[in-house]
Motif scaffolding. Structure first.
Motif, short mmCIF file in Angstrom:
data_model
loop_
_atom_site.label_atom_id
_atom_site.label_comp_id
_atom_site.label_asym_id
_atom_site.label_seq_id
_atom_site.Cartn_x
_atom_site.Cartn_y
_atom_site.Cartn_z
N PHE A 451 83.31 20.41 -68.96
CA PHE A 451 83.09 18.94 -68.38
C PHE A 451 84.37 18.42 -68.41
N GLY A 452 84.63 17.67 -67.52
CA GLY A 452 85.90 16.80 -67.18
C GLY A 452 85.55 15.59 -66.48
N GLY A 453 86.26 14.48 -66.66
CA GLY A 453 86.41 13.25 -65.88
C GLY A 453 87.42 12.29 -66.12
N VAL A 454 87.70 11.49 -64.89
CA VAL A 454 88.64 10.33 -64.84
C VAL A 454 87.97 9.09 -64.56
N LEU A 455 88.55 8.15 -65.33
CA LEU A 455 88.03 6.69 -64.81
C LEU A 455 89.41 5.84 -64.45
N GLN A 456 89.61 5.32 -63.31
CA GLN A 456 90.79 4.53 -62.93
C GLN A 456 90.29 2.97 -62.81
N THR A 457 91.00 1.95 -63.27
CA THR A 457 90.84 0.71 -63.02
C THR A 457 92.04 0.27 -62.44
N GLU A 458 91.94 -0.80 -61.61
CA GLU A 458 93.17 -1.50 -61.06
C GLU A 458 92.86 -2.85 -60.82
N PHE A 459 93.58 -3.69 -61.36
CA PHE A 459 93.42 -5.33 -61.24
C PHE A 459 94.49 -5.89 -60.44
N HIS A 460 94.26 -6.58 -59.20
CA HIS A 460 95.60 -7.35 -58.61
C HIS A 460 95.66 -8.72 -59.27
#
Length: 644
Positions: A451-460
């Motif tokens: 199992f694997g995963g990625v979470l990306q967050t970006e705030f301008h």
């Protein structure tokens, strides 16, 4: 630029804009204007004046109405009054056309000029894209001051390749280049052939001097070399100067797009399936595939695919008939793939964000793969080619009974002020027979659960200026020694089945079996795609891919000027199990800080510089050396490129 989750063509037809009534009236008035002006009667029988030139800009307001000119004795309208009326009518029609064009552009969620440009490119017989890049690099203390490997130490314990001259040499520097071509041959608007060719792919600058493997004897000493020769595999280089990576056909039909051939494979953020088309990529997934892209509903894409992963025993090498033959289907490894996605095109996404609307995209990429038998030789090397009547050891067929299920979910939500994107995947299945050699009588089975995963967050924070973000990633593992990025590397274990890993190994297989059975029959370590970049040193270079660990990565980017950005991030990495690390007792792997700057021009020039520093933690220490002092590693990576 955020990439779409699945690189497919869009099933759509570009609208051709009809001539509207304002266009027709404007053309008619322009003709009438020149005719009326030329035929306007001149008082006193004078010579008609030349037709006036239209010099006022389109945005200029209409001129103020002048006092009515006196009519001529025969009741005809004067030339000045006619010109004023025509100019007022022209201006009114211009405003109507502008309003109509803007309304239609919003309705289509794309700029009409971009549509016209795309339509023009479709009609071109040959289009060419690609890039040229040169990457200077400098690595310092990438061995982390770990003990040199003793003679005869298995490759599973090798951490980083030191200088062969002396272990005291700690700096490794150089530069490499690549010239990539992505031509497209447009047979018609609906039929095209696409190719990807790499020339001098990751060639080290200064390699293949004319003194190496030269038969003319002109330069005995490399000191006198002033010329680089083309690389020829097995002659003066490990690979050829030109490499055709991909070639496939693409046909647009009324119900979808058909693709067939050898092509790239990409999905989501590129964590598991990554085509390697980014400017800084080195690998890239290439598959032999037949696929069909359909759009049953606007924005929904359904894509069934068949992948030919491995054909096994064939006559390709020795065949004299020109057409290679797959001798048996029992050793084939094929995949049935289905991708279902709700996504917007880049133009649609940009239009929604500009109008303060949210963008919600998501999809599923599911793979089912099987293999009944595997062909091996007595040494365990896959036997793929056979010549009729050749005096070679016959291949052995070992039962494999492999089944693999790979679900991959992708999600993205974006607004003008932020973006959240995630991908999570699993690899589940079993291998009924694990034998790798012809003389291996074992029939133990293995389980696959990864199992694997990625979470990306970006705030301008400041629009078009300051961007903050946090990325989280994990890849499952287990207590087997070594990380398992390269399970084919021999571990330090000995006995009936050499190759098992032992505590302290960096790499090796993630299960433990011998002729008496398996004490660990599960493969649990999920592996990120090697082109998914997390950092500059630990995962990219030293361990070569995220596995058996998790990481946290806060970062920022600031735009100093248009096309000129600076950025930085901090990455903390930790193994799930201490037994997987070289220390075998500690889980901490490293704390890395990376900074960089990038300059990109509108005509395709790219220049960048990145610096990284890795502070290794106790998990990377050698076994039974808790007091070992690891050195700090540094990396400098430069980029000079031209994209076209």
């Amino acid at each position: 630029m955020n990439r779409p989750p699945f690189e497919t063509g869009h099933v759509m037809s570009w609208p051709r804009r009809p001539l509207t009534m304002p266009h027709v009236l404007l053309a008619a008035l322009l003709v009438a204007s020149s005719t009326a002006t030329a035929q306007t009667p001149v008082p006193d029988g004078g010579t008609p004046a030349a037709a006036p030139q239209e010099s006022a800009p389109a945005e200029a307001p209409p001129p103020a109405p002048a006092a009515p000119a006196a009519a001529s004795n025969d009741g005809a309208v004067s030339r000045e009054e006619l010109e004023q009326r025509l100019e007022a009518t022209r201006q009114e029609l211009r405003e109507d056309i502008r309003a109509q064009t803007a309304t239609q552009a919003v309705a289509n969620n794309s700029d009409w000029q971009e549509e016209w440009t795309e339509e023009k490119r479709k009609l071109e017989l040959f289009t060419l894209d690609g890039y040229l890049r040169v990457r200077p690099t400098l690595f310092y203390k990438f061995d982390l001051n770990k003990l040199p490997l003793a003679s005869g130490t298995p490759s599973g314990r090798q951490f980083w390749t030191r200088s062969p001259r002396t272990s005291a040499e700690r700096t490794q520097a150089g530069a490499n280049m690549r010239f990539r071509l992505d031509p497209s041959f447009n047979v018609s608007e609906d039929v095209r052939v696409k190719v990807q060719v790499d020339a001098l792919d990751n060639i080290l600058l200064g390699s293949n001097p004319d003194s190496a493997y030269s038969a003319d004897g002109r330069n005995t000493f490399t000191l006198f070399s002033e010329n680089q020769t083309p690389g020829n595999s097995a002659v003066n280089a490990f690979k050829d100067s030109i490499n055709v990576r991909r070639a496939y056909g693409e046909v647009t039909t009324p119900v979808g797009i058909l693709r067939f051939g050898r092509m790239g494979s990409h999905w989501g953020v590129g964590m598991l399936r990554n085509d390697g088309n980014c400017l800084d990529c080195d690998y890239g997934d290439t598959v032999d595939r037949i696929q069909f892209v359909t759009e049953p509903f606007a924005g929904w894409y359904v894509t069934p695919m068949i992948d030919f992963n491995a054909e096994g025993l064939s006559t390709e090498r020795a065949n004299t008939l020109g057409e290679p033959v797959d001798l048996t289907q029992s050793d084939d490894s094929h995949s049935l793939v289905l991708a279902i996605a709700r996504r917007d095109t880049e133009q649609q996404e940009r239009a929604k964000l500009d109008n303060n609307q949210g963008v919600l995209n998501y999809g599923l990429y599911f793979t089912y793969r099987t293999q009944r038998y595997a062909t091996v030789t007595e040494t365990g090397v896959p036997f793929e080619d056979a010549a009729p009547g050749a005096s070679v050891n016959p291949p052995a067929f070992v039962p494999r009974g492999g089944t693999l299920y790979v679900p991959d979910l992708w999600f993205k939500y974006a607004e003008k002020k932020f973006r959240i994107e995630a991908e999570i995947a699993a690899q589940l299945g079993s291998i009924d027979g694990r034998a790798l050699t012809a003389n291996d009588p074992t029939t133990q089975s293995l389980r696959i659960a990864q199992f694997g995963g990625v979470l990306q967050t970006e705030f301008h924070v400041i629009e078009n200026k300051l961007h903050l973000g946090v990325e989280l990633g994990f890849a499952s593992g287990d207590k087997a020694p070594g990380f398992g990025n390269y399970p084919g590397r021999t571990g330090s274990g000995t006995g009936d089945n050499a190759g098992n890993t032992e505590p302290g190994d960096v790499e090796g297989r993630q299960y433990r079996c011998d002729n008496g059975g398996c004490s660990d029959n599960a493969i649990r370590n999920f592996r990120f795609n090697r082109d998914y970049r997390v950092d500059l040193i630990l995962w990219r270079s030293i361990l070569n891919g995220v596995t058996d660990a998790f990481y946290v990565k806060p970062g920022l980017k600031y735009s100093i000027a248009e096309g000129f950005d600076v950025f930085g991030s901090i990455i903390y990495s930790q193994a799930f199990y201490a037994e997987s690390t070289p220390s075998s007792i500690s889980r901490g792997l490293g704390l890395e800080a990376d900074i960089g700057a990038r300059y990109i021009t509108e005509d395709g020039f790219v220049a960048g510089i990145d610096y990284g520093i890795l502070f290794p933690l106790s998990g990377l220490k050698d076994l039974n050396l808790p007091g070992q002092e690891l050195s700090t590693a540094h990396a400098v990576r430069g980029t000079l490129a031209i994209k076209f």
